[in-house]
Structure formats: C-alpha cells, structure tokens
Design a protein around this motif. Structure first.
Motif, PDB file in Angstrom:
ATOM      1  N   VAL A   5      19.460 -30.883 -27.552  1.00  0.00           N
ATOM      2  CA  VAL A   5      20.630 -30.203 -28.103  1.00  0.00           C
ATOM      3  C   VAL A   5      21.923 -30.922 -27.724  1.00  0.00           C
ATOM      4  O   VAL A   5      22.805 -31.108 -28.568  1.00  0.00           O
ATOM      5  N   ASN A   6      22.045 -31.340 -26.482  1.00  0.00           N
ATOM      6  CA  ASN A   6      23.296 -31.972 -26.052  1.00  0.00           C
ATOM      7  C   ASN A   6      23.520 -33.329 -26.715  1.00  0.00           C
ATOM      8  O   ASN A   6      24.661 -33.725 -26.945  1.00  0.00           O
ATOM      9  N   TYR A  91      20.357 -26.456 -33.607  1.00  0.00           N
ATOM     10  CA  TYR A  91      19.291 -25.584 -33.097  1.00  0.00           C
ATOM     11  C   TYR A  91      17.919 -25.773 -33.746  1.00  0.00           C
ATOM     12  O   TYR A  91      16.900 -25.481 -33.133  1.00  0.00           O
ATOM     13  N   GLN A  94      14.283 -26.900 -32.068  1.00  0.00           N
ATOM     14  CA  GLN A  94      14.349 -26.728 -30.606  1.00  0.00           C
ATOM     15  C   GLN A  94      13.406 -25.599 -30.171  1.00  0.00           C
ATOM     16  O   GLN A  94      13.001 -24.769 -30.971  1.00  0.00           O
ATOM     17  N   ASP A  98      15.453 -23.405 -25.269  1.00  0.00           N
ATOM     18  CA  ASP A  98      16.626 -24.271 -25.412  1.00  0.00           C
ATOM     19  C   ASP A  98      17.708 -23.575 -26.241  1.00  0.00           C
ATOM     20  O   ASP A  98      18.894 -23.680 -25.935  1.00  0.00           O
ATOM     21  N   ASN A 101      19.247 -20.725 -24.037  1.00  0.00           N
ATOM     22  CA  ASN A 101      19.957 -21.136 -22.822  1.00  0.00           C
ATOM     23  C   ASN A 101      21.072 -22.157 -23.018  1.00  0.00           C
ATOM     24  O   ASN A 101      21.872 -22.360 -22.113  1.00  0.00           O
ATOM     25  N   THR A 102      21.135 -22.804 -24.162  1.00  0.00           N
ATOM     26  CA  THR A 102      22.143 -23.843 -24.364  1.00  0.00           C
ATOM     27  C   THR A 102      23.491 -23.238 -24.726  1.00  0.00           C
ATOM     28  O   THR A 102      23.582 -22.404 -25.621  1.00  0.00           O
TER      29      THR A 102
END
Length: 145
Positions: A5-6, A91, A94, A98, A101-102
């Motif tokens: 995600v990051n 998203y 994922q 993830d 929590n992201t």
C-alpha cells in the motif's frame, strides 16, 4: 502480487507532484483517472452498493479472492469517480488486514483538500470507511468458513 500500500501511495504522490499544485490540471488528472476505472457491472449499481455520506452517487463492490480484497467502483460524477479510482488503486488486491490497518497519507501529501471541497472530503472519508468495513466483513466471513 499486489504492491505494498505505501508503495502505491508514493506512486500517487509522485504523479501528483508533477502537476505542481496546479488546481485545474489536478482536477483534470483526477477525472482522467476515473475514466480509466474498470466499468462496474450494472448489477452493482443499486442502493445496496451506494456509499453513504457522499454527495454524488458512488457505488462500491468488494469481493475476496485468494485472501485478497478486490474493489470495483463507479460514480455519477467525473471528479468523484476519479477520487474513488485512487482508493481502488491503493486498496484493491490487498489483504483485509492491510486495508484495515493502513493509514492513508497520500491525500494530505498531494494537498487534496486544496482541490476538493468539504463535501467531497467528507465523501472521500466515507469511501475509505466503506472500504475498511468491506475488508472487516470479508475477513470475518473468511474466518468463519
């Protein structure tokens, strides 16, 4: 395999950085992103899939495949469709964990609040919330099987 995600958030930040804060170009780019969104099956364009809290109509559908959540979305306005396409990009693919929590930081990094008004900001937050709710629901379905 989906990118973390990051990493996706950083790609978005880099793309918007090229626009150097030009409001008109940014809005055009957001609408262009919406045009690239995979068309949502008409069967999901019902009240059941509408994101509550959005001024525009936004339909959001999620399903799980191999432990990953995949999203499909559409909107009746070009700019909102572009905004939801960014979330689908981040998203989709994922794990539920993830997604849950992201924390999304790309909106503040690209200065999104300068380009979209309060109403759209509220709608954007509602889209994020709905995606996290889908992830929670799909995770609990998987765990109960």
């Amino acid at each position: 395999m989906a990118k973390p995600v990051n990493d996706i958030q950083q790609e978005i930040i880099d793309e918007f950085g090229i626009l150097e804060g030009d409001r008109e170009m940014t809005n055009f780019y957001i609408m262009e992103l919406g045009q690239k969104l995979t068309p949502l099956n008409e069967s999901f364009k019902t009240d059941e899939y509408i994101v509550k809290g959005c001024q525009s109509k936004v339909w959001l559908h999620a399903h799980m495949e191999d432990g990953k959540v995949f999203f499909e979305a559409d909107s009746n306005t070009a700019i909102t469709k572009g905004l939801v396409s960014l979330l689908v990009r981040v998203y989709s693919g994922q794990t539920p964990e993830d997604i849950i929590n992201t924390e999304l930081y790309f909106p503040s990094e690209i200065g999104m609040d300068r380009f979209i008004g309060t109403q759209r900001s509220n709608g954007f937050a509602a889209m994020i919330k709905q995606m996290k709710l889908y992830a929670i629901a799909l995770k609990s379905q998987k765990e109960s099987i």
